[in-house]
Design an enzyme around this catalytic site. Structure first.
Site, mmCIF file in Angstrom:
data_model
loop_
_atom_site.group_PDB
_atom_site.id
_atom_site.type_symbol
_atom_site.label_atom_id
_atom_site.label_comp_id
_atom_site.label_asym_id
_atom_site.label_seq_id
_atom_site.Cartn_x
_atom_site.Cartn_y
_atom_site.Cartn_z
ATOM 1 C CD GLU A 16 -3.023 -0.935 2.066
ATOM 2 O OE1 GLU A 16 -3.885 -0.128 1.947
ATOM 3 O OE2 GLU A 16 -3.057 -1.551 3.257
ATOM 4 C CB SER A 162 -5.422 -0.760 -1.375
ATOM 5 O OG SER A 162 -5.021 0.521 -0.658
ATOM 6 C CB SER A 298 -9.023 9.433 -2.463
ATOM 7 O OG SER A 298 -7.710 8.510 -2.596
#
Length: 327
Positions: A16, A162, A298
């Site tokens: 990540e 994720s 995001s």
């Protein structure tokens, strides 16, 4: 009067880290340099590093989290995955008495474990999917362990985010074993969870002046089988903010998000994901993200803007809250 010195930590030790660096671009561009002296600290497996404006790289002194003789007033945590989202850095900063912008060590560790999260939330009255936890080398066969679950199921690493190494399995078949093996490739614990039919809703939650408040809800419509890595970060999804849902659905989701935030003793900005099942007319908790993504792709930045805030204002609010509480 000198400005507060803020360490913005990015990077991390897991896959990540790639997402952390994407978030770092947005966060760095929106830290108010008129209010704070900001220093970007890159946390990597080969060390913790600060690169000064002249391009000189300095190692962080982990004894007191100083760099080149500079000590910090607070930390803005932007690491997805370990060690910034699982409580490790939080515990370290707690020992140093250094305030930071995320949930504390206990909550971060708890929410990083998907099974623990839904167990605590379920005990608190939140709707959750039925699931089974597989611990590497501690079970005979997955078929025996999950025989009580209804298919389709999701197979995912228990620790992490994720949607890395996450699979949707439609029927008990060879695909199940492949999916479990894939998830075990990144974690020693694998969560097998029943699929909940419904609309995927996610909401940012934080505390302002003692009150738990929500940002506008986002509905995610994935072009893939689910909201996987490609859908999250490579554009294979449609995200509608604010979500175009009935007000009763929105309020039930907001209420559940506020309740989860309180149940888990969250702090700072947290993104909470739900599936809203219209048959029972209730939101089902998927997971809690204590360091939600902040990249251009995001969701929280979309919600912040929809709420009428600039990202600079929002990050300043989070930093000021950490400075004021001293924790």
């Amino acid at each position: 009067m000198s400005k507060p010195r803020i360490a913005f930590v990015t990077g991390g030790y897991s896959g990540e880290a790639e997402i952390s660096y994407k978030s770092a671009v947005t966060i760095s561009a929106n830290i108010d340099r008129d209010k704070y002296e900001a220093y970007t600290i890159d946390v990597r497996t080969d060390g913790w590093w600060y690169t000064d404006p002249a391009g000189v790289v300095h190692a962080v002194d982990k004894n007191d989290f100083s760099v080149a003789g500079i000590h910090f007033d607070a930390v803005l945590i932007g690491i997805h995955g370990t060690p910034g989202e699982d409580g490790k850095l939080q515990g370290y900063f707690d020992m140093l008495g250094l305030p930071y912008t995320s949930c504390d060590a206990a909550t971060s560790a708890l929410t990083f474990n998907k099974r623990f999260t839904v167990a605590v939330a379920g005990m608190g009255g939140i709707h959750v999917a039925r699931s089974v936890l597989l611990v590497k080398d501690l079970f005979e066969s997955p078929e025996t362990q999950i025989k009580g679950l209804r298919f389709p199921v999701f197979v995912k690493p228990n620790n992490g985010g994720s949607s890395i190494a996450t699979s949707k399995v439609l029927t008990p078949s060879e695909e199940l074993g492949t999916a479990i093996e894939k998830a075990f490739g990144v974690d020693s614990q694998v969560l097998v969870e029943e699929f909940i039919e419904g609309r995927e809703l996610t909401v940012g939650v934080f505390r302002r002046e003692g009150e738990v408040v929500t940002l506008p809800i986002t509905e995610i419509r994935s072009k893939n089988a689910f909201f996987d890595f490609e859908a999250k970060y490579l554009g294979a999804s449609e995200e509608i903010t604010p979500a175009e849902v009935p007000e009763t659905m929105a309020e039930k989701t907001r209420a559940a998000a506020r309740k989860v935030y309180g149940l888990l003793n969250c702090r700072g900005i947290v993104r909470i994901d739900f599936i809203y099942n219209e048959q029972v007319n209730e939101p089902f908790l998927l997971e809690v993200n204590t360091v939600p993504g902040q990249s251009e792709a995001s969701i929280v930045p979309q919600q912040v803007k929809a709420a009428g805030w600039s990202l600079k204002e929002f990050y300043s609010f989070l930093i000021d809250e950490a400075l004021a509480t001293g924790r």
